[in-house]
Design a protein around this motif. Sequence first.
Motif, PDB file in Angstrom:
ATOM      1  N   ASN A 256     133.148  24.926  62.524  1.00  0.00           N
ATOM      2  CA  ASN A 256     132.996  23.480  62.547  1.00  0.00           C
ATOM      3  C   ASN A 256     131.648  23.135  61.933  1.00  0.00           C
ATOM      4  O   ASN A 256     130.903  24.025  61.508  1.00  0.00           O
ATOM      5  N   GLY A 257     131.344  21.844  61.854  1.00  0.00           N
ATOM      6  CA  GLY A 257     130.107  21.458  61.206  1.00  0.00           C
ATOM      7  C   GLY A 257     129.461  20.263  61.871  1.00  0.00           C
ATOM      8  O   GLY A 257     130.056  19.600  62.725  1.00  0.00           O
ATOM      9  N   ARG A 258     128.222  20.006  61.466  1.00  0.00           N
ATOM     10  CA  ARG A 258     127.476  18.855  61.933  1.00  0.00           C
ATOM     11  C   ARG A 258     126.684  18.271  60.770  1.00  0.00           C
ATOM     12  O   ARG A 258     126.272  19.001  59.857  1.00  0.00           O
ATOM     13  N   ALA A 259     126.442  16.949  60.845  1.00  0.00           N
ATOM     14  CA  ALA A 259     125.582  16.281  59.879  1.00  0.00           C
ATOM     15  C   ALA A 259     124.176  16.086  60.421  1.00  0.00           C
ATOM     16  O   ALA A 259     123.243  15.868  59.648  1.00  0.00           O
ATOM     17  N   CYS A 260     124.038  16.130  61.752  1.00  0.00           N
ATOM     18  CA  CYS A 260     122.742  16.020  62.420  1.00  0.00           C
ATOM     19  C   CYS A 260     122.535  17.246  63.296  1.00  0.00           C
ATOM     20  O   CYS A 260     123.496  17.820  63.812  1.00  0.00           O
ATOM     21  N   TYR A 261     121.286  17.626  63.479  1.00  0.00           N
ATOM     22  CA  TYR A 261     121.002  18.764  64.342  1.00  0.00           C
ATOM     23  C   TYR A 261     121.434  18.475  65.776  1.00  0.00           C
ATOM     24  O   TYR A 261     121.414  17.325  66.240  1.00  0.00           O
ATOM     25  N   TRP A 262     121.826  19.539  66.474  1.00  0.00           N
ATOM     26  CA  TRP A 262     122.334  19.455  67.838  1.00  0.00           C
ATOM     27  C   TRP A 262     121.367  18.687  68.748  1.00  0.00           C
ATOM     28  O   TRP A 262     120.153  18.893  68.696  1.00  0.00           O
ATOM     29  N   ALA A 263     121.964  17.827  69.592  1.00  0.00           N
ATOM     30  CA  ALA A 263     121.211  17.057  70.593  1.00  0.00           C
ATOM     31  C   ALA A 263     120.147  16.171  69.957  1.00  0.00           C
ATOM     32  O   ALA A 263     119.094  15.930  70.532  1.00  0.00           O
ATOM     33  N   SER A 264     120.412  15.695  68.725  1.00  0.00           N
ATOM     34  CA  SER A 264     119.469  14.815  68.054  1.00  0.00           C
ATOM     35  C   SER A 264     120.228  13.931  67.072  1.00  0.00           C
ATOM     36  O   SER A 264     121.427  14.127  66.824  1.00  0.00           O
ATOM     37  N   THR A 265     119.525  12.984  66.505  1.00  0.00           N
ATOM     38  CA  THR A 265     120.060  12.192  65.398  1.00  0.00           C
ATOM     39  C   THR A 265     119.348  12.518  64.099  1.00  0.00           C
ATOM     40  O   THR A 265     119.466  11.780  63.117  1.00  0.00           O
ATOM     41  N   SER A 266     118.619  13.627  64.074  1.00  0.00           N
ATOM     42  CA  SER A 266     117.892  14.042  62.867  1.00  0.00           C
ATOM     43  C   SER A 266     118.873  14.598  61.845  1.00  0.00           C
ATOM     44  O   SER A 266     119.578  15.579  62.132  1.00  0.00           O
ATOM     45  N   PRO A 267     118.953  14.017  60.649  1.00  0.00           N
ATOM     46  CA  PRO A 267     119.910  14.500  59.656  1.00  0.00           C
ATOM     47  C   PRO A 267     119.524  15.878  59.135  1.00  0.00           C
ATOM     48  O   PRO A 267     118.345  16.210  58.994  1.00  0.00           O
ATOM     49  N   ILE A 268     120.529  16.681  58.848  1.00  0.00           N
ATOM     50  CA  ILE A 268     120.308  18.016  58.299  1.00  0.00           C
ATOM     51  C   ILE A 268     120.029  17.887  56.804  1.00  0.00           C
ATOM     52  O   ILE A 268     120.809  17.254  56.085  1.00  0.00           O
ATOM     53  N   PRO A 269     118.926  18.443  56.307  1.00  0.00           N
ATOM     54  CA  PRO A 269     118.644  18.344  54.865  1.00  0.00           C
ATOM     55  C   PRO A 269     119.809  18.886  54.040  1.00  0.00           C
ATOM     56  O   PRO A 269     120.317  19.976  54.300  1.00  0.00           O
ATOM     57  N   GLY A 270     120.250  18.108  53.083  1.00  0.00           N
ATOM     58  CA  GLY A 270     121.343  18.546  52.220  1.00  0.00           C
ATOM     59  C   GLY A 270     122.714  18.195  52.728  1.00  0.00           C
ATOM     60  O   GLY A 270     123.707  18.436  52.038  1.00  0.00           O
ATOM     61  N   GLY A 271     122.805  17.635  53.936  1.00  0.00           N
ATOM     62  CA  GLY A 271     124.099  17.207  54.447  1.00  0.00           C
ATOM     63  C   GLY A 271     124.738  18.195  55.402  1.00  0.00           C
ATOM     64  O   GLY A 271     124.091  19.108  55.920  1.00  0.00           O
ATOM     65  N   VAL A 272     126.020  17.991  55.652  1.00  0.00           N
ATOM     66  CA  VAL A 272     126.757  18.753  56.666  1.00  0.00           C
ATOM     67  C   VAL A 272     126.654  20.253  56.395  1.00  0.00           C
ATOM     68  O   VAL A 272     126.778  20.709  55.249  1.00  0.00           O
ATOM     69  N   SER A 273     126.424  21.011  57.454  1.00  0.00           N
ATOM     70  CA  SER A 273     126.473  22.473  57.368  1.00  0.00           C
ATOM     71  C   SER A 273     127.288  23.011  58.528  1.00  0.00           C
ATOM     72  O   SER A 273     127.577  22.306  59.495  1.00  0.00           O
ATOM     73  N   PHE A 274     127.693  24.266  58.421  1.00  0.00           N
ATOM     74  CA  PHE A 274     128.478  24.887  59.478  1.00  0.00           C
ATOM     75  C   PHE A 274     127.614  25.086  60.722  1.00  0.00           C
ATOM     76  O   PHE A 274     126.436  25.413  60.622  1.00  0.00           O
TER      77      PHE A 274
END
Length: 298
Positions: A256-274
């Motif tokens: 599965n994937g996320r666009a923000c780091y777990w337990a935060s609203t901080s976006p992951i650089p480069g977009g969604v990752s596994f």
Amino acid sequence: MPDWIRPGPGDQPRWGHAGGLQIGLSPLPGPRGLLRVYAPYLNDDPQRVVNFIAVEPTPVGATERGFSELEWSGLDEVRGKRIGSADAPTADFAASPAPGVLGPSGLTVYLPVERFDNGAHVYVRIRFRPDRPHEVAVAGFHHPDSVALAHLTLTATMGNWARLRRLELAARTVTPGELWPGFSGDGFTRHARFGLAALRRDPDGCAVVTATTDEAEPATATYAAGTAAHWRYVGRAAAQSWRAPDPDPDLEVLVNGRACYWASTSPIPGGVSFENFEFESPYRPGQEYVFSVEPVPE
């Protein structure tokens, strides 16, 4: 013979190759209920966790898993099931970590897990081979008083830290952008599944799947303001893999994937990752899967 990390009385619970991959448990930093995966050969920080492995059993007839990280302990009312260590299969929790058993095939440690809310009562065996310094073999078993199990999933839970975005299958490489186009928000995507026929085989017939970053130098990424320091990648890029000797015909890879780091609203650089990356197959006591973390050639 390799140099081994093995705890003595009063030491922290950590095992593995002195210069290679290692496994640790709480109270080492991180959520309780998870195995910590260390790869100090990637960077200069031996305490930096490269990933975690969670224990997630599904009883026969159930549609939901148990979650070793998220369930509350019935022993001390702390979030996360207690995981201990022993030199042989047991359901007991010792006061000090076990040193593990050394033999010709390497170092073996048994990890009893507190009973889950769904009635699953299991333990995990970890094994380190002397000739494979960047991997660990993990296998799940049930105790006699456990409910019957449909699955016992051992999932790598923190692909977002390494920003894994390339899932290497036998005939193609898939990315989060292809699987979940336009996904946003601070939750999880649905799982994507790939059956045994989609997986690569190594020369020994093992099923293999690998996840890597799409960044040449992930340590140089630019982060959004407010991103917690522990989400900032350090060290060399690496390929993370699962290998299944004697795979079940119904084995699948789930991501599965996320666009923000777990337990935060901080976006992951480069977009969604596994994020979660795992094998799932019908439960077979002692089915062994090998997890490895290999540096990407520079």
